[in-house]
Design an enzyme around this catalytic site. Sequence first.
Site, PDB file in Angstrom:
ATOM      1  CG  ASP A   1      -1.818   1.134   1.384  1.00  0.00           C
ATOM      2  OD1 ASP A   1      -2.221   1.693   0.348  1.00  0.00           O
ATOM      3  OD2 ASP A   1      -2.120   1.520   2.534  1.00  0.00           O
TER       4      ASP A   1
ATOM      5  CG  ASN B   1       4.235  -4.907   6.833  1.00  0.00           C
ATOM      6  OD1 ASN B   1       4.049  -4.638   8.016  1.00  0.00           O
ATOM      7  ND2 ASN B   1       3.325  -4.651   5.894  1.00  0.00           N
TER       8      ASN B   1
ATOM      9  CG  ASN C   1       1.076  -4.229  11.189  1.00  0.00           C
ATOM     10  OD1 ASN C   1       1.832  -3.888  12.102  1.00  0.00           O
ATOM     11  ND2 ASN C   1       1.463  -4.275   9.921  1.00  0.00           N
TER      12      ASN C   1
ATOM     13  CE1 TYR D   1      -4.272   0.483  10.305  1.00  0.00           C
ATOM     14  CE2 TYR D   1      -3.463  -1.750   9.951  1.00  0.00           C
ATOM     15  CZ  TYR D   1      -3.254  -0.387   9.935  1.00  0.00           C
ATOM     16  OH  TYR D   1      -2.032   0.121   9.553  1.00  0.00           O
TER      17      TYR D   1
ATOM     18  CD  GLU E   1       1.166  -1.278   9.500  1.00  0.00           C
ATOM     19  OE1 GLU E   1      -0.016  -1.264   9.081  1.00  0.00           O
ATOM     20  OE2 GLU E   1       2.131  -1.619   8.800  1.00  0.00           O
TER      21      GLU E   1
ATOM     22  CD1 TRP F   1      -0.833   2.865   8.321  1.00  0.00           C
ATOM     23  CD2 TRP F   1       1.295   2.286   8.741  1.00  0.00           C
ATOM     24  NE1 TRP F   1      -0.197   2.733   7.118  1.00  0.00           N
ATOM     25  CE2 TRP F   1       1.111   2.379   7.350  1.00  0.00           C
ATOM     26  CE3 TRP F   1       2.558   1.960   9.236  1.00  0.00           C
ATOM     27  CZ2 TRP F   1       2.136   2.149   6.437  1.00  0.00           C
ATOM     28  CZ3 TRP F   1       3.573   1.723   8.343  1.00  0.00           C
ATOM     29  CH2 TRP F   1       3.356   1.822   6.943  1.00  0.00           C
TER      30      TRP F   1
ATOM     31  CE  LYS G   1      -5.546   3.049   7.714  1.00  0.00           C
ATOM     32  NZ  LYS G   1      -5.427   2.916   6.238  1.00  0.00           N
TER      33      LYS G   1
END
Length: 593
Positions: free
Chosen positions: A162, A414, A468, A470, A505, A550, A569
């Site tokens: 990304d 990652n 990570n 979200y 993240e 992040w 972000k």
Amino acid sequence: MLRPSDTATRERKSLVGLWRFRLDGDGEGRSARWFDGPLPDAGEMAVPASFNDIVPDAAVHDHLGDVWYQTTVRVPRGWDGRRVVLYLESATHRATVWVNGTEVVSHEGGYLPFEADVTEHVRAGDEARVTVVVNNTLGFQTIPPGVIEVTPEGERQRYWHDFFNYAGLHRPVWLYSTGRAYLTDITVVTELDGTDGRIEYRTQASDADGADVRVVLRDAEGTEVARGAGASGTVTVPDVHRWAPGDGYLYDLEVQLVGSGDDLLDSYHQPVGVRTVAVDGNRFLVNGEPVQFTGFGMHEDHDGVGKGHNDALMLRDFALLDWIGANSFRTSHYPYSDAVMDYADRHGILVIDETPAVGLNMGLGGGIFGAQGYTTFSPETVNDETREVHAQVIRELVDRDKNRPSVVLWSIANEPESDTEGAERYFRPLFEVARQLDPTRPVGFVNVMLAPYGKCRVSQFGDVLMLNRYYGWYVDTGELAAAEREWADELSGWAREGKPIIITEYGADTYPGLHAQPPAPWSEEYQVAYLEMNHRVFDRFEAVVGEQVWNFADFATTSGVNRVGGNKKGVFTRDRRPKAAAFLLRDRWQGKS
Ligand code: GCB
């Protein structure tokens, strides 16, 4: 490989500036031998910079394939009889280099240095022509991976990471000289023994039969504090000034190669920060003291220059990290420039050093990033050959950064696919490669939300769990109460593993200047509420030893329905203005380290 450096026996000359430049989408330059003379029909390009955003032209921005760079450099008269080397800090993603029409080196991988001995191809006092063809394509056997798809409109590069696929000569290029006998490598490992520091060193040299090695250690004021002799050995520093978070104290280890008759054949100055790193249960220790990481996943990304290194922009980024109280960052998602790493060494910043292995997850975000329909690990996609390229990038990263005190943890990838047998098979040997190369630092990889607690088959190999997550953004969007419950639930599983956890993240896209009460996704208020929710969750678990938001700043991506002028972000905008969240983090992190 030792970096170019000015010492008593070495000189370097920078090739930074405007180079001749030309796109070569059809790949005709190699057969037309554009390296044989002045680059035909060339424009100009800044080095260092990504070439993509310099001119407002889609053909340049989205160019796929070869681009050519060329410059001339006068080899200093004083280099007569000396060894001359051309050194490129990076070329994204691969390059072949010619000097005066002779091919001297090719290199695969976009974010690490390479060099060529060009002594035979140049003459002191004369001009040398340096031509570099840089290629930006990604395939299943490159790190990071990608695929070129043929569409009615032509070939298109797809990839699973990304951030925009910036390319070019992103970092400085150097010509340097050494004597005929020269040091080729220096490794230092530091230990503490009460108030003493111990520096073990190992050196390698070329054409140095019969030569001796001496080392002189000086403190930051230049006062000699220890001496040693031999190609390898240990020097002890009584009452050592430790390198520590926030205190980037560096000693200077001068390594001298000395010939018969005591003549100085080579001299190299290796900065040394004396510190230890260890994992103890779920604690992460620097100098035996537990540390809490605060900071960000970042990107080398700025308006105009893309991934091109710029000292002024770098200083501003570090000033903002300092202002906000960050003591660490992750080099998401590729090794950063030497200048950035040097700064971290000098200022006591903790770095999680990551390889460019991002996007080894072809199921992830298919709908978001527009690429789908591939199995990640298979003979046709990410396979044994890819793994060898991945192993090579780990070798080159450790080789470049092994002596840096700021690097306290390696991240070998990652968010790869990590919940399958193929992933386990792929990664097991890569952890071994990293550990063999550097037994002194912990190794880990960054886990993706699609392989949550109980499903991940790769975390078992790591010393530290890097997650990570979200919750409240990609899942439970706008539902922070549900997000908090589910996140705490998952984290309680990981916390039982007995390893330190760094949240590498957590973040929410935020359009600067968009306000909403009650907080709604994309507003500055929501970013604040989202971070506060995360912090409540982290503070419940002793095993959470770090939080890296992040992202530090908004950054460029490919087009996508979830991307508004890039990834938003950032806690700072792309031009580094603070969003409301910056003040929340500053309150939380100031004084916490
Ligand atoms: C991730 C990736 C990062 C993306 C981020 C996002 O998990 O590691 O590269 O930019 O999510 O914003 O979606």
